[in-house]
Design a protein around this motif. Structure first.
Motif, PDB file in Angstrom:
ATOM      1  N   UNK A 131      20.479 -32.687   0.118  1.00  0.00           N
ATOM      2  CA  UNK A 131      20.085 -31.388   0.667  1.00  0.00           C
ATOM      3  C   UNK A 131      21.325 -30.579   0.984  1.00  0.00           C
ATOM      4  N   UNK A 132      21.376 -29.342   0.513  1.00  0.00           N
ATOM      5  CA  UNK A 132      22.500 -28.447   0.762  1.00  0.00           C
ATOM      6  C   UNK A 132      22.048 -27.370   1.745  1.00  0.00           C
ATOM      7  N   UNK A 133      22.481 -27.493   2.997  1.00  0.00           N
ATOM      8  CA  UNK A 133      22.072 -26.577   4.064  1.00  0.00           C
ATOM      9  C   UNK A 133      22.502 -25.142   3.756  1.00  0.00           C
ATOM     10  N   UNK A 134      23.718 -24.972   3.255  1.00  0.00           N
ATOM     11  CA  UNK A 134      24.207 -23.627   2.924  1.00  0.00           C
ATOM     12  C   UNK A 134      23.325 -22.975   1.864  1.00  0.00           C
ATOM     13  N   UNK A 135      23.031 -23.714   0.826  1.00  0.00           N
ATOM     14  CA  UNK A 135      22.203 -23.181  -0.265  1.00  0.00           C
ATOM     15  C   UNK A 135      20.803 -22.839   0.235  1.00  0.00           C
ATOM     16  N   UNK A 136      20.238 -23.694   1.069  1.00  0.00           N
ATOM     17  CA  UNK A 136      18.890 -23.443   1.603  1.00  0.00           C
ATOM     18  C   UNK A 136      18.876 -22.165   2.444  1.00  0.00           C
ATOM     19  N   UNK A 137      19.878 -21.994   3.300  1.00  0.00           N
ATOM     20  CA  UNK A 137      19.950 -20.772   4.108  1.00  0.00           C
ATOM     21  C   UNK A 137      20.142 -19.537   3.230  1.00  0.00           C
ATOM     22  N   UNK A 138      21.013 -19.632   2.243  1.00  0.00           N
ATOM     23  CA  UNK A 138      21.242 -18.475   1.378  1.00  0.00           C
ATOM     24  C   UNK A 138      19.972 -18.065   0.643  1.00  0.00           C
ATOM     25  N   UNK A 139      19.233 -19.032   0.135  1.00  0.00           N
ATOM     26  CA  UNK A 139      17.968 -18.720  -0.542  1.00  0.00           C
ATOM     27  C   UNK A 139      16.965 -18.116   0.434  1.00  0.00           C
ATOM     28  N   UNK A 140      16.840 -18.715   1.607  1.00  0.00           N
ATOM     29  CA  UNK A 140      15.883 -18.226   2.602  1.00  0.00           C
ATOM     30  C   UNK A 140      16.237 -16.817   3.051  1.00  0.00           C
ATOM     31  N   UNK A 141      17.500 -16.577   3.333  1.00  0.00           N
ATOM     32  CA  UNK A 141      17.920 -15.261   3.829  1.00  0.00           C
ATOM     33  C   UNK A 141      17.751 -14.190   2.760  1.00  0.00           C
ATOM     34  N   UNK A 142      18.051 -14.524   1.511  1.00  0.00           N
ATOM     35  CA  UNK A 142      17.809 -13.558   0.434  1.00  0.00           C
ATOM     36  C   UNK A 142      16.326 -13.203   0.344  1.00  0.00           C
ATOM     37  N   UNK A 143      15.469 -14.198   0.487  1.00  0.00           N
ATOM     38  CA  UNK A 143      14.019 -13.967   0.445  1.00  0.00           C
ATOM     39  C   UNK A 143      13.574 -13.120   1.642  1.00  0.00           C
ATOM     40  N   UNK A 144      14.033 -13.465   2.826  1.00  0.00           N
ATOM     41  CA  UNK A 144      13.684 -12.712   4.040  1.00  0.00           C
ATOM     42  C   UNK A 144      14.126 -11.259   3.908  1.00  0.00           C
ATOM     43  N   UNK A 145      15.363 -11.040   3.482  1.00  0.00           N
ATOM     44  CA  UNK A 145      15.888  -9.687   3.359  1.00  0.00           C
ATOM     45  C   UNK A 145      15.079  -8.862   2.363  1.00  0.00           C
ATOM     46  N   UNK A 146      14.671  -9.481   1.267  1.00  0.00           N
ATOM     47  CA  UNK A 146      13.871  -8.755   0.270  1.00  0.00           C
ATOM     48  C   UNK A 146      12.500  -8.396   0.829  1.00  0.00           C
ATOM     49  N   UNK A 147      11.867  -9.334   1.515  1.00  0.00           N
ATOM     50  CA  UNK A 147      10.525  -9.095   2.068  1.00  0.00           C
ATOM     51  C   UNK A 147      10.567  -8.037   3.167  1.00  0.00           C
ATOM     52  N   UNK A 148      11.583  -8.088   4.009  1.00  0.00           N
ATOM     53  CA  UNK A 148      11.629  -7.216   5.184  1.00  0.00           C
ATOM     54  C   UNK A 148      12.362  -5.894   4.962  1.00  0.00           C
ATOM     55  N   UNK A 149      12.777  -5.621   3.750  1.00  0.00           N
ATOM     56  CA  UNK A 149      13.470  -4.360   3.496  1.00  0.00           C
ATOM     57  C   UNK A 149      12.598  -3.181   3.925  1.00  0.00           C
ATOM     58  N   UNK A 150      13.106  -2.384   4.848  1.00  0.00           N
ATOM     59  CA  UNK A 150      12.392  -1.217   5.344  1.00  0.00           C
ATOM     60  C   UNK A 150      11.354  -1.505   6.416  1.00  0.00           C
ATOM     61  N   UNK A 151      11.116  -2.757   6.739  1.00  0.00           N
ATOM     62  CA  UNK A 151      10.115  -3.118   7.759  1.00  0.00           C
ATOM     63  C   UNK A 151      10.677  -2.848   9.152  1.00  0.00           C
ATOM     64  N   UNK A 152       9.858  -2.278  10.033  1.00  0.00           N
ATOM     65  CA  UNK A 152      10.298  -2.006  11.399  1.00  0.00           C
ATOM     66  C   UNK A 152       9.454  -2.714  12.460  1.00  0.00           C
ATOM     67  N   UNK A 153       8.346  -3.307  12.102  1.00  0.00           N
ATOM     68  CA  UNK A 153       7.471  -3.938  13.083  1.00  0.00           C
ATOM     69  C   UNK A 153       8.024  -5.294  13.506  1.00  0.00           C
ATOM     70  N   UNK A 154       8.256  -5.461  14.804  1.00  0.00           N
ATOM     71  CA  UNK A 154       8.848  -6.675  15.337  1.00  0.00           C
ATOM     72  C   UNK A 154       8.007  -7.917  15.026  1.00  0.00           C
ATOM     73  N   UNK A 176      24.041 -23.736  11.024  1.00  0.00           N
ATOM     74  CA  UNK A 176      22.796 -23.049  11.393  1.00  0.00           C
ATOM     75  C   UNK A 176      23.118 -21.789  12.184  1.00  0.00           C
ATOM     76  N   UNK A 177      23.974 -21.919  13.162  1.00  0.00           N
ATOM     77  CA  UNK A 177      24.342 -20.790  14.011  1.00  0.00           C
ATOM     78  C   UNK A 177      24.963 -19.666  13.188  1.00  0.00           C
ATOM     79  N   UNK A 178      25.804 -20.010  12.218  1.00  0.00           N
ATOM     80  CA  UNK A 178      26.509 -18.989  11.432  1.00  0.00           C
ATOM     81  C   UNK A 178      25.568 -18.212  10.511  1.00  0.00           C
ATOM     82  N   UNK A 179      24.440 -18.782  10.157  1.00  0.00           N
ATOM     83  CA  UNK A 179      23.456 -18.054   9.347  1.00  0.00           C
ATOM     84  C   UNK A 179      22.426 -17.330  10.214  1.00  0.00           C
ATOM     85  N   UNK A 180      22.004 -17.965  11.288  1.00  0.00           N
ATOM     86  CA  UNK A 180      20.926 -17.394  12.097  1.00  0.00           C
ATOM     87  C   UNK A 180      21.372 -16.197  12.934  1.00  0.00           C
ATOM     88  N   UNK A 181      22.550 -16.251  13.528  1.00  0.00           N
ATOM     89  CA  UNK A 181      22.984 -15.126  14.367  1.00  0.00           C
ATOM     90  C   UNK A 181      23.036 -13.805  13.589  1.00  0.00           C
TER      91      UNK A 181
END
Length: 161
Positions: free
Chosen positions: A3-26, A139-144
């Motif tokens: 398991x590559x933690x860096x790769x998993x975070x990068x994939x997840x964050x790319x997906x999150x950023x794409x889904x939430x682009x322009x979203x403002x609802x908390x 984890x901290x370096x990706x989540x913050x």
């Protein structure tokens, strides 16, 4: 395959950023972040937000077993993160006298404060694992930065306040 933690975070964050682009609802942001991170990071047992409400934390969007409903700032690791306004990395929650056992299967935890554009604490982001020492500086370096990007970048609908 390891398991590559860096790769998993990068994939997840790319997906999150794409889904939430322009979203403002908390709430939509919180639900999406929980879902995507839990899908990509297998050691995430419980993941969710505790929102600031009338001087305490109340459970917000999450994925996992039942979370504590109310947490005072004076109690638990989540309360400590809110009170100190600092990330908490706990390798073994059973050795931390302030830990609140919402689920006895939790063995390690990371909790991060979440601020809005005005620098007001609006929530803490809590992730639990059944494995000891699951969370670290990676984890901290990706989540913050992820939380800063999605909760400080634009106007939020604060339905919990």
């Amino acid at each position: 395959m390891a398991f590559d933690k860096h790769q998993a975070y990068e994939q997840a964050i790319n997906e999150i950023n794409a889904i939430l682009e322009g979203e403002t609802n908390m709430i939509l942001k919180m639900a999406t972040i929980n879902c995507v991170l839990k899908q990509h990071l297998p050691y995430y047992y419980w993941v969710g937000f505790y929102c600031v409400n009338k001087g305490q934390l109340i459970v917000g969007p999450y994925q996992g077993t039942l979370g504590c409903l109310h947490i005072p700032f004076s109690k638990g690791i989540c309360g400590r993160a809110a009170r100190m306004e600092a990330t908490q990395l706990v390798e073994n929650v059973h050795e931390d006298p302030s830990h609140i056992a919402c689920d006895s299967r939790t063995n390690s935890e990371i909790v991060l404060p979440v601020w809005d554009n005005e620098g007001q604490l609006i929530a803490v982001f809590d992730v639990d694992s059944t494995t000891l020492a699951s969370f670290d500086a990676v984890d901290q370096s990706y989540l913050e930065p992820l939380l800063e990007l999605h909760f400080k970048e634009n106007e939020l609908i604060k339905s919990y306040q």
